[in-house]
Write a protein that holds these residues in place. Structure first.
Motif, mmCIF file in Angstrom:
data_model
loop_
_atom_site.group_PDB
_atom_site.id
_atom_site.type_symbol
_atom_site.label_atom_id
_atom_site.label_comp_id
_atom_site.label_asym_id
_atom_site.label_seq_id
_atom_site.Cartn_x
_atom_site.Cartn_y
_atom_site.Cartn_z
ATOM 1 N N HIS A 114 0.840 -1.204 0.000
ATOM 2 C CA HIS A 114 0.000 0.000 0.000
ATOM 3 C C HIS A 114 0.874 1.253 0.000
ATOM 4 C CE1 HIS A 114 -2.701 -2.962 2.011
ATOM 5 N NE2 HIS A 114 -3.592 -2.383 1.219
ATOM 6 N N ILE A 115 0.327 2.297 -0.586
ATOM 7 C CA ILE A 115 0.902 3.641 -0.480
ATOM 8 C C ILE A 115 -0.101 4.467 0.310
ATOM 9 C CG2 ILE A 115 1.705 5.692 -1.695
ATOM 10 C CD1 ILE A 115 2.009 3.927 -4.205
ATOM 11 N N THR A 116 0.378 5.171 1.327
ATOM 12 C CA THR A 116 -0.496 6.052 2.100
ATOM 13 C C THR A 116 0.107 7.457 2.110
ATOM 14 O OG1 THR A 116 0.602 5.463 4.180
ATOM 15 C CG2 THR A 116 -1.358 4.200 3.592
ATOM 16 N N LEU A 117 -0.748 8.439 2.298
ATOM 17 C CA LEU A 117 -0.296 9.826 2.380
ATOM 18 C C LEU A 117 -1.407 10.678 2.967
ATOM 19 C CD1 LEU A 117 -1.851 11.492 -0.094
ATOM 20 C CD2 LEU A 117 -0.195 10.258 -1.462
ATOM 21 N N ALA A 118 -1.059 11.889 3.305
ATOM 22 C CA ALA A 118 -2.038 12.863 3.771
ATOM 23 C C ALA A 118 -1.872 14.139 2.943
ATOM 24 C CB ALA A 118 -1.827 13.177 5.256
ATOM 25 N N PHE A 128 -5.491 15.335 -7.730
ATOM 26 C CA PHE A 128 -4.446 14.590 -8.432
ATOM 27 C C PHE A 128 -4.345 13.174 -7.870
ATOM 28 C CE2 PHE A 128 -0.056 13.089 -7.972
ATOM 29 C CZ PHE A 128 0.268 12.857 -9.295
ATOM 30 N N TYR A 129 -4.297 13.051 -6.553
ATOM 31 C CA TYR A 129 -4.178 11.721 -5.941
ATOM 32 C C TYR A 129 -5.410 10.866 -6.225
ATOM 33 C CZ TYR A 129 -0.022 13.392 -3.541
ATOM 34 O OH TYR A 129 1.228 13.889 -3.267
ATOM 35 N N GLN A 130 -6.590 11.474 -6.148
ATOM 36 C CA GLN A 130 -7.803 10.711 -6.455
ATOM 37 C C GLN A 130 -7.781 10.225 -7.907
ATOM 38 O OE1 GLN A 130 -10.889 13.462 -5.054
ATOM 39 N NE2 GLN A 130 -11.392 11.904 -3.528
ATOM 40 N N LYS A 131 -7.366 11.088 -8.816
ATOM 41 C CA LYS A 131 -7.275 10.733 -10.234
ATOM 42 C C LYS A 131 -6.307 9.563 -10.449
ATOM 43 C CE LYS A 131 -4.626 12.878 -13.201
ATOM 44 N NZ LYS A 131 -3.923 13.876 -13.932
ATOM 45 N N LEU A 137 -9.993 7.207 3.121
ATOM 46 C CA LEU A 137 -10.437 6.170 4.058
ATOM 47 C C LEU A 137 -11.585 6.734 4.884
ATOM 48 C CD1 LEU A 137 -6.968 4.840 5.258
ATOM 49 C CD2 LEU A 137 -8.533 3.778 3.621
ATOM 50 N N GLN A 138 -12.754 6.165 4.728
ATOM 51 C CA GLN A 138 -13.953 6.705 5.373
ATOM 52 C C GLN A 138 -13.914 6.594 6.899
ATOM 53 O OE1 GLN A 138 -16.110 8.496 3.596
ATOM 54 N NE2 GLN A 138 -14.824 8.028 1.839
ATOM 55 N N ASP A 139 -13.235 5.575 7.416
ATOM 56 C CA ASP A 139 -13.201 5.369 8.859
ATOM 57 C C ASP A 139 -11.977 5.982 9.534
ATOM 58 O OD1 ASP A 139 -15.546 3.944 8.639
ATOM 59 O OD2 ASP A 139 -14.533 2.003 8.528
ATOM 60 N N SER A 140 -11.190 6.739 8.797
ATOM 61 C CA SER A 140 -9.959 7.306 9.353
ATOM 62 C C SER A 140 -10.041 8.824 9.408
ATOM 63 C CB SER A 140 -8.756 6.900 8.500
ATOM 64 O OG SER A 140 -8.560 5.517 8.558
ATOM 65 N N ALA A 141 -9.253 9.377 10.315
ATOM 66 C CA ALA A 141 -9.144 10.829 10.430
ATOM 67 C C ALA A 141 -7.683 11.174 10.681
ATOM 68 C CB ALA A 141 -10.004 11.341 11.575
ATOM 69 N N TYR A 142 -7.236 12.248 10.102
ATOM 70 C CA TYR A 142 -5.884 12.752 10.322
ATOM 71 C C TYR A 142 -6.010 13.847 11.361
ATOM 72 C CZ TYR A 142 -1.224 14.525 9.138
ATOM 73 O OH TYR A 142 0.090 14.924 9.171
ATOM 74 N N LEU A 143 -5.438 13.639 12.532
ATOM 75 C CA LEU A 143 -5.618 14.561 13.650
ATOM 76 C C LEU A 143 -4.310 15.269 13.979
ATOM 77 C CD1 LEU A 143 -7.633 12.120 15.921
ATOM 78 C CD2 LEU A 143 -8.550 13.873 14.411
ATOM 79 N N VAL A 144 -4.435 16.464 14.537
ATOM 80 C CA VAL A 144 -3.276 17.229 14.960
ATOM 81 C C VAL A 144 -3.611 17.975 16.248
ATOM 82 C CG1 VAL A 144 -3.882 19.263 13.571
ATOM 83 C CG2 VAL A 144 -1.485 18.847 14.151
#
Length: 149
Positions: A114-118, A128-131, A137-144
């Motif tokens: 897999h390749i992952t990124l934010a 661009f990434y979607q294309k 990821l519907q069940d994930s969140a990027y938190l800060v």
């Protein structure tokens, strides 16, 4: 075009390319401290699990980079892209998509599953990434959270 592991001799050129891309629209990063930039770039490129890929044009000129880390996960190895950038002169001409396609061969040889990124949803990179086959990821969140003094 060719993708390979970033050559050590291209480190300074990679930094210049990074600065040119991210100091301009739409990011406008303010990398005013050379020491901080060097520390950041070395964090990305010199760790045991770092994977730094480079895109070279037909003349052998560095025109793009993917800087990230390889992690082992229960589903296999994954490549987390921390920074992905293409020369502003080559953007919107297919170089980024070609880069991802060619990088896939290197990732397969490293048994990466897999390749992952934010990224931010408000910048062109998101589309661009979607294309190029990435999905949210519907069940994930990027938190800060900011560290308070």
């Amino acid at each position: 075009m060719e993708v390979s592991i970033l050559k050590k001799c291209d480190f300074e050129e990679m930094k210049k390319l990074f600065l040119d891309v991210f100091s301009n629209e739409p990011w406008f990063d303010k990398w005013n401290n050379e020491k901080q930039l060097n520390l950041y770039m070395k964090d990305l490129t010199e760790n045991n699990n770092s994977l730094s890929l480079a895109l070279y044009d037909e003349k052998g000129e560095l025109i793009g980079c993917s800087l990230g880390y390889i992690f082992n996960w229960w589903e296999g190895r994954e490549y987390f892209i921390k920074e992905f950038f293409i020369s502003r002169k080559k953007q919107n001409q297919g170089a980024g998509s070609t880069f991802l396609t060619l990088a896939n061969n290197i990732l397969k040889t490293k048994e990466i599953k897999h390749i992952t990124l934010a990224t931010e949803k408000t910048v062109p990179a998101y589309h661009f990434y979607q294309k190029n086959g990435f999905s949210v990821l519907q069940d994930s969140a990027y938190l800060v959270k900011k560290v308070t003094e």
